[in-house]
Design a protein around this motif. Structure first.
Motif, PDB file in Angstrom:
ATOM      1  N   VAL A 138       0.808  -1.213   0.000  1.00 49.40           N
ATOM      2  CA  VAL A 138       0.000   0.000   0.000  1.00 49.40           C
ATOM      3  C   VAL A 138       0.845   1.267   0.000  1.00 49.40           C
ATOM      4  N   TYR A 139       0.614   2.116  -0.971  1.00 45.64           N
ATOM      5  CA  TYR A 139       1.358   3.359  -1.120  1.00 45.64           C
ATOM      6  C   TYR A 139       0.393   4.458  -1.572  1.00 45.64           C
ATOM      7  N   PRO A 140      -0.344   5.030  -0.612  1.00 46.18           N
ATOM      8  CA  PRO A 140      -1.389   5.999  -0.970  1.00 46.18           C
ATOM      9  C   PRO A 140      -0.862   7.219  -1.720  1.00 46.18           C
ATOM     10  N   ALA A 141       0.342   7.707  -1.366  1.00 44.25           N
ATOM     11  CA  ALA A 141       0.866   8.892  -2.052  1.00 44.25           C
ATOM     12  C   ALA A 141       1.066   8.603  -3.540  1.00 44.25           C
ATOM     13  N   GLY A 142       1.196   7.314  -3.873  1.00 46.64           N
ATOM     14  CA  GLY A 142       1.400   6.944  -5.276  1.00 46.64           C
ATOM     15  C   GLY A 142       0.254   7.345  -6.172  1.00 46.64           C
ATOM     16  N   ILE A 143      -0.945   7.394  -5.632  1.00 48.08           N
ATOM     17  CA  ILE A 143      -2.082   7.744  -6.492  1.00 48.08           C
ATOM     18  C   ILE A 143      -1.949   9.200  -6.935  1.00 48.08           C
ATOM     19  N   GLN A 144      -1.455  10.056  -6.055  1.00 44.83           N
ATOM     20  CA  GLN A 144      -1.248  11.465  -6.428  1.00 44.83           C
ATOM     21  C   GLN A 144      -0.108  11.584  -7.445  1.00 44.83           C
ATOM     22  N   GLU A 145       0.998  10.879  -7.201  1.00 42.92           N
ATOM     23  CA  GLU A 145       2.135  10.942  -8.129  1.00 42.92           C
ATOM     24  C   GLU A 145       1.731  10.421  -9.509  1.00 42.92           C
ATOM     25  N   PHE A 146       0.979   9.347  -9.523  1.00 41.60           N
ATOM     26  CA  PHE A 146       0.485   8.741 -10.761  1.00 41.60           C
ATOM     27  C   PHE A 146      -0.391   9.740 -11.531  1.00 41.60           C
ATOM     28  N   LEU A 147      -1.338  10.350 -10.828  1.00 44.80           N
ATOM     29  CA  LEU A 147      -2.263  11.280 -11.482  1.00 44.80           C
ATOM     30  C   LEU A 147      -1.531  12.505 -12.034  1.00 44.80           C
ATOM     31  N   VAL A 148      -0.574  13.012 -11.268  1.00 46.00           N
ATOM     32  CA  VAL A 148       0.180  14.179 -11.734  1.00 46.00           C
ATOM     33  C   VAL A 148       1.011  13.800 -12.965  1.00 46.00           C
ATOM     34  N   TYR A 149       1.576  12.599 -12.959  1.00 50.33           N
ATOM     35  CA  TYR A 149       2.352  12.123 -14.107  1.00 50.33           C
ATOM     36  C   TYR A 149       1.482  12.091 -15.364  1.00 50.33           C
ATOM     37  N   VAL A 150       0.277  11.521 -15.235  1.00 50.09           N
ATOM     38  CA  VAL A 150      -0.613  11.398 -16.405  1.00 50.09           C
ATOM     39  C   VAL A 150      -1.046  12.782 -16.872  1.00 50.09           C
ATOM     40  N   LYS A 151      -1.339  13.655 -15.930  1.00 51.62           N
ATOM     41  CA  LYS A 151      -1.739  15.015 -16.314  1.00 51.62           C
ATOM     42  C   LYS A 151      -0.627  15.688 -17.125  1.00 51.62           C
ATOM     43  N   GLU A 152       0.600  15.614 -16.594  1.00 55.56           N
ATOM     44  CA  GLU A 152       1.684  16.368 -17.220  1.00 55.56           C
ATOM     45  C   GLU A 152       2.150  15.750 -18.524  1.00 55.56           C
TER      46      GLU A 152
END
Ligand code: PNW
Length: 474
Positions: free
Chosen positions: A352-366
């Protein structure tokens, strides 16, 4: 970073959708009923299907019409995935299913039928769920249907045939040769299957846009996945390895959808093992989505593995030349960096790595020009415990904590980073047939008592979902 406080429905933008996901093969059963013919999962799961019925199946259509109408009457918006790892066995027998470009025509026929029959009420369509899984696990690792490539039992089968002692050891290249000889070719088939899924997806999106979208006014997209990588060490080679792990999972599909071609790191390394797009195909695939749906479950450490694939036949598994490090250096990262993997699922791939969902989403956005995004799956499983043994299966605090922490980082992605996320779906509505794990793994918010007529028991997480996301206190 500070984990934000509890989030409720009203913390999210207006119109944000909350939902629960499931899939037909995982919950429906009824393999011999309602005119359903056998599928590759019936075969893989060694269950017996009925006879292939030709043409359209009226009983099947009535079943889904009834389901959609009941959902709408209850105030639930249906979101439909056309294909989730399963196709009729007949198509696999006839031309190898997704190994052949012929799958496009049959998938188009099926999609056309679904748009015509259900499109008046279904406004969010998804072509494929997890094309990476079908390609990698179905034709590379051999762990999901149709079970080609490295079959999980190939070495054991070989050992039994050769009457090796139970504690036999084989060198890695030797094991790889056995896998290789087992079934299919994990160095080429996964890339063909990925390619044909992209082409079939794009053809269906083109059909929807041409014949249905202006009247039905729906949106269409695809579900992609990523295990979020954290470079094991802050070195150039491990950072590059982490990037390759994204290229070979998300990028394999998202790059063609966005720019009409595969990531350079795949093209350079795979050469002619990666099928090329013609100009027309590339143009058709490029931009073939109104939204991107993402399944996010887990993070992992990734490092460069120079040994990967050495002296072995090529395989989708070793091609990225990376190694996953799961339980390694947790304490280092925990104290020095950020709290990675503070709990694990029953399935060992879920760390479990909850911060990963934010990093993932920012990656896809950028990287992909700020697309509309849905989180289509997010969840954690428990080991099967019969209710007769313990009621603790119903007090699933760990699942609630998992959802809540991921929602907090999702909320940060929206409010701090401006990621255009329009919905969040938990996996899963109920416990279900968890593919290769069968019913030993439980992902549901609702417990299914398999020993007592499949009776349903809402878990604590179902109540959390209701209170936080459906009907929060004012
Ligand atoms: C999902 N990843 O697939 C499937 O869509 C579900 O059907 C399944 O029940 C669920 O996993 C739980 O196993 C994924 O590697 C497979 O990040 C792999 C990943 C994500 C989703």
């Amino acid at each position: 970073p500070v984990v934000p406080a509890l989030t409720f429905r009203h913390d999210f933008p207006k119109g944000f959708i909350f939902g629960a996901s499931s899939s037909a093969f995982q919950i429906e059963g009824a393999v011999n009923e309602g005119g359903r013919g056998p599928s590759i999962w019936d075969t893989f799961a060694k269950e017996q299907g009925g006879k292939l019925s030709g043409g359209k199946n009226c009983e099947g259509i009535a079943f889904y019409n009834n389901l959609i109408n009941k959902l709408l009457a209850t105030g639930i918006t249906p979101v439909v995935t056309l294909s989730h790892w399963d196709i009729p066995q007949g198509l696999d027998d006839e031309y190898g299913g997704f190994l052949s470009p012929k799958i496009t025509k049959d998938f188009l026929d099926f999609a056309n039928l679904c748009f015509a029959e259900f499109g008046d009420r279904v406004k969010l369509w998804i072509t494929f769920c997890g094309p990476w899984s079908l390609a990698y696990s179905g034709y590379g690792a051999g762990t999901i249907a149709p079970g080609r490539g490295v079959s999980s039992t190939a070495v054991e089968d070989f050992a039994a045939r050769c009457r090796l002692p139970p504690d036999f050891t084989l060198s890695r290249p030797y094991r790889a040769r056995i896998h290789h000889a087992a079934l299919g070719d994990p160095g080429t088939e996964p890339y063909l299957v990925g390619h044909h899924q992209l082409l079939a997806h794009a053809a269906v999106v083109k059909l929807y846009r041409k014949n249905y979208q202006s009247t039905q006014k729906g949106k269409i997209g695809i579900i992609l996945q990523q295990i979020w990588p954290v470079a094991l060490t802050d070195t150039e080679k491990d950072r590059a390895a982490a990037q390759r792990s994204i290229d070979y999972m998300l990028g394999w599909f998202m790059d063609p959808l966005h720019k009409g071609d595969y990531p350079d790191s795949m093209k350079d390394f795979l050469g002619c093992r990666l099928p090329p797009f013609t100009y027309e195909e590339s143009q058709m695939v490029k931009g073939s989505y109104d939204f991107i749906a993402l399944n996010y479950y887990t993070g992992t450490y990734v490092r460069y593995d120079p040994e990967a694939g050495a002296n072995e036949p090529p395989s989708v598994i070793t091609d990225p030349r990376i190694a996953y490090e799961s339980k390694f250096k947790i304490s280092h990262h925990f104290f020095v960096n950020k709290p990675l993997f503070f709990m694990e699922g029953y399935s060992d791939w879920i760390r479990v790595y909850p911060a990963g969902i934010q990093e993932f989403l920012v990656y896809v956005k950028e990287k992909y020009d700020n697309p509309v995004i849905y989180i289509s799956e997010n969840g954690i499983d428990d080991k099967d415990v019969p209710l007769s043994t313990s009621w603790e299966s119903l007090t699933d605090h760990r699942r609630v904590s998992y959802y809540q922490s991921h929602l907090s980082y999702l909320w940060k992605a929206i409010t701090e980073n401006g990621v255009n996320v329009k919905g969040y779906f938990i996996w899963s509505l109920t416990d279900n047939f968890e593919w290769g794990e069968s019913i030993s793994s439980r992902f549901g918010n609702v417990y299914i008592d398999y020993d007592n007529g499949h009776t349903r028991h809402p878990k604590l997480s179902a109540e959390w979902f209701r209170v936080h996301l459906l009907n929060p206190p004012k």
